[in-house]
Scaffold this motif. Structure first.
Motif, mmCIF file in Angstrom:
data_model
loop_
_atom_site.group_PDB
_atom_site.id
_atom_site.type_symbol
_atom_site.label_atom_id
_atom_site.label_comp_id
_atom_site.label_asym_id
_atom_site.label_seq_id
_atom_site.Cartn_x
_atom_site.Cartn_y
_atom_site.Cartn_z
ATOM 1 N N CYS A 6 0.975 -1.115 0.001
ATOM 2 C CA CYS A 6 -0.067 0.001 -0.357
ATOM 3 C C CYS A 6 0.969 1.513 -0.029
ATOM 4 C CB CYS A 6 -1.064 -0.149 1.038
ATOM 5 S SG CYS A 6 -0.426 0.340 3.205
ATOM 6 N N VAL A 50 1.772 -5.286 3.339
ATOM 7 C CA VAL A 50 0.517 -5.839 3.837
ATOM 8 C C VAL A 50 1.169 -7.514 4.382
ATOM 9 C CG1 VAL A 50 -2.040 -6.148 4.332
ATOM 10 C CG2 VAL A 50 -0.580 -4.062 3.344
ATOM 11 N N HIS A 57 -3.688 -10.218 6.365
ATOM 12 C CA HIS A 57 -4.058 -9.080 6.829
ATOM 13 C C HIS A 57 -4.966 -8.615 5.430
ATOM 14 C CE1 HIS A 57 -2.587 -9.239 11.115
ATOM 15 N NE2 HIS A 57 -1.547 -8.571 10.533
ATOM 16 N N ARG A 58 -4.131 -8.790 4.624
ATOM 17 C CA ARG A 58 -4.860 -8.467 3.271
ATOM 18 C C ARG A 58 -6.191 -8.536 3.119
ATOM 19 N NH1 ARG A 58 0.619 -10.411 -0.561
ATOM 20 N NH2 ARG A 58 1.621 -9.677 0.464
ATOM 21 N N PHE A 107 -7.460 -6.213 5.556
ATOM 22 C CA PHE A 107 -6.775 -4.808 4.866
ATOM 23 C C PHE A 107 -8.075 -4.107 4.411
ATOM 24 C CE2 PHE A 107 -4.230 -2.051 2.616
ATOM 25 C CZ PHE A 107 -3.321 -1.107 3.605
ATOM 26 N N THR A 133 -6.137 -7.565 12.311
ATOM 27 C CA THR A 133 -5.562 -6.139 11.190
ATOM 28 C C THR A 133 -5.563 -5.138 11.632
ATOM 29 O OG1 THR A 133 -6.556 -8.042 10.098
ATOM 30 C CG2 THR A 133 -5.916 -5.504 8.970
ATOM 31 N N MET A 180 -2.720 -2.651 12.049
ATOM 32 C CA MET A 180 -2.436 -1.280 11.219
ATOM 33 C C MET A 180 -2.583 0.331 12.068
ATOM 34 S SD MET A 180 -5.805 -1.737 8.715
ATOM 35 C CE MET A 180 -5.858 -0.044 7.430
#
Length: 550
Positions: A450, A463, A467-468, A471, A502, A506
């Motif tokens: 990202c 990422v 978690h994609r 996310f 996630t 973040m």
């Protein structure tokens, strides 16, 4: 006592910076001359031949009992060679948040009888990180109380009419340079959100546009004035709600400060070692909503002279909590009684802490302490382990020198930043009422990466595969509603079992900011989706680029 005064910097400075140096020189010289004889390093020193400059410097040292000014290698080495135990009050003037380059070579020539003089406590903490045995004393700047003062309500009404503002207009002001690191782009985002919920809000920006970038990360604007205009258009700020001026005469600034409901400053400028315009605004009765950053950590006192906005060091750069700024400003605009209370307490705060009398008393105490201690044996200053590693090369140019260099940069920034009581640290458990927002807009990159739409810290981030899915769902939700409660965001992530992990990732990386709920703050759903949309075009140049055409 004969006090030598020099503000020779040894490097070229801009006209705007020269104005700041003039202010420092004038207030400092007036304060010293009230009790002592002032001896100046001749102005011709800056352009004299080497031989003549050495002679001037020798005479200056011989004629001074103590010296006040910016340390220079030549001055300090001549003092050492002459064997003159003339203590120095070394003005740091914001050099340390930049990494102290230049100061590093002066450290061995300074000693424990010298007193190093930062202008804020954040710089004093940085000094202690770099040097283990330095004596220091914080000396805040003094504002010009003959120019900046509060007027009564009748005169404010007259000024409002004269300048063309309506009685119902709620005026915000930003006074200062328009540069990348002054973070005016975030100020405009904040104002677009404020104006949506307080339609009578107006923003006045006054100051020169300076095409300075962020040398720490190799970033420079191409056309900052054009970028600001495009940003205003993209955020759809009504033309009649924002006015922009260049440099204004101090009398005009006093008028604006007196009319302002709030003075706003979202600065992340690395040498924000005091922030004089904040104190000028307070003296005129304008409370400040500003980042908890550098000198503003001292001058902005929550509930007294305004409110601080959280700043935090993250793996993705320094982040200022725009959601807090929006709410602090809106709360003041919506509460006339609170505005009047802050107006009165801001004036008292400026007069009591940043007057010429207070500045003079502190400076004279520093001179007395140096003269008193000059008979003591002196030891050379010693760099700390952090200072040795940083100045050894790993700290310069964090964008080029790898992971350890960036770690040192983060350590350098910690004393300059501060959370508010509302900022929730990333390690704490999620709570349904907490508000989550993107620190800066995020776009999808290539191969699971990202891209952060932050012109000061435009990092790419990989990422983690685990978690994609969640996310992407978080980004989709926050692109529609830039600020959401944890409860509402969790509902949007119901189809992603690993969403809590996630969100934690973040928050830890600095992609998200989290704020504790505060009664009376803006409902998250009132924030326009434009605040989550990418606003800039950022291009990376290959290292073998020779020319750029635009």
């Amino acid at each position: 006592m004969r006090v030598g005064v020099t503000l020779y910097l040894g490097t070229p400075i801009s006209p705007v910076e020269l104005d700041s140096i003039k202010h420092v020189a004038t207030s400092m010289t007036e304060a010293i001359a009230a009790r002592h004889e002032v001896v100046f390093l001749p102005p011709a020193y800056s352009y004299a031949s080497r031989r003549d400059a050495v002679g001037m410097c020798e005479e200056f040292v011989q004629n001074s009992d103590v010296i006040v000014g910016c340390p220079s290698g030549q001055l300090l080495s001549i003092r050492q060679r002459l064997g003159r135990n003339v203590p120095m009050a070394g003005l740091l003037l914001g050099v340390l948040p930049r990494g102290g380059w230049g100061f590093d070579v002066q450290v061995p020539f300074l000693n424990t009888n010298d007193i190093l003089v930062p202008n804020c406590t954040a710089d004093q903490e940085l000094l202690d990180k770099f040097v283990v045995n330095a004596s220091s004393r914080v000396l805040p700047f003094a504002y010009d109380d003959k120019t900046y003062y509060s007027v009564d309500e009748a005169e404010r009404a007259s000024l409002r009419q004269r300048l063309g503002f309506r009685p119902e207009d709620r005026l915000l002001v930003y006074i200062g340079r328009i540069t990348l690191q002054k973070n005016v782009h975030t100020l405009l985002k904040v104002f677009s959100a404020v104006q949506k919920v307080v339609p009578d809000a107006c923003l006045v920006i006054a100051g020169p546009t300076v095409e300075h970038g962020s040398p720490e990360f190799g970033i420079t604007p191409v056309n900052l004035a054009g970028t600001v205009k495009r940003l205003i258009a993209k955020l759809q700020i009504p033309e009649d709600r924002i006015q922009m001026f260049g440099n204004l005469h101090p009398d005009s600034l006093r008028m604006l400060y007196n009319l302002a409901e709030v003075k706003v400053n979202m600065t992340l400028h690395h040498d924000e070692n005091f922030g004089l315009s904040q104190v000028e605004a307070m003296a005129c009765g304008a409370p400040v909503v500003g980042t908890a950053w550098g000198g503003l950590k001292d001058t902005v006192v929550d509930g007294v002279s305004g409110y601080k906005v959280s700043t935090s060091v993250t793996p993705m750069g320094i982040k200022a909590n725009w959601w807090e700024a929006v709410n602090r400003i809106v709360a003041i605009l919506r509460d006339p009684a609170e505005r009047e209370r802050l107006r009165e307490s801001s004036v008292r705060h400026a007069v009591e802490n940043y007057s010429h009398a207070r500045h003079q008393a502190t400076l004279l105490e520093i001179l007395d302490a140096m003269k008193e201690g000059s008979a003591r044996p002196a030891e050379p200053l010693q760099a700390s382990e952090f200072g040795k590693e940083f100045w050894g090369g790993a700290g310069r140019a964090p964008h080029l020198r790898g992971e350890r260099s960036y770690e040192l940069y983060q350590e350098l920034m910690h004393p300059i930043t501060a959370p508010s009581a509302q900022l929730v640290p990333h390690g704490e458990a999620l709570d349904a009422g907490q508000v989550v927002c993107l620190a800066a807009p995020v776009t999808d990159g290539e191969n699971g990466t990202c891209v952060i739409d932050d012109p000061m810290y435009p990092f790419d981030l990989e990422v983690p595969r685990a978690h994609r899915g969640a996310f992407g769902a978080v980004l989709a939700a926050l692109r529609e509603e830039p600020a959401m409660t944890v409860e509402r965001l969790s509902g949007a992530l119901a189809d992603h079992p690993g969403a809590a992990g996630t969100l934690a990732w973040m928050l830890e990386t600095g992609l998200l900011l989290r704020t504790a709920p505060v009664e009376g703050w803006v409902a998250p759903g009132e924030i326009d989706r434009r605040l989550s949309e990418p606003l800039f075009r950022i291009r990376r140049l290959e290292k073998d680029t020779d020319f750029v055409v635009y």
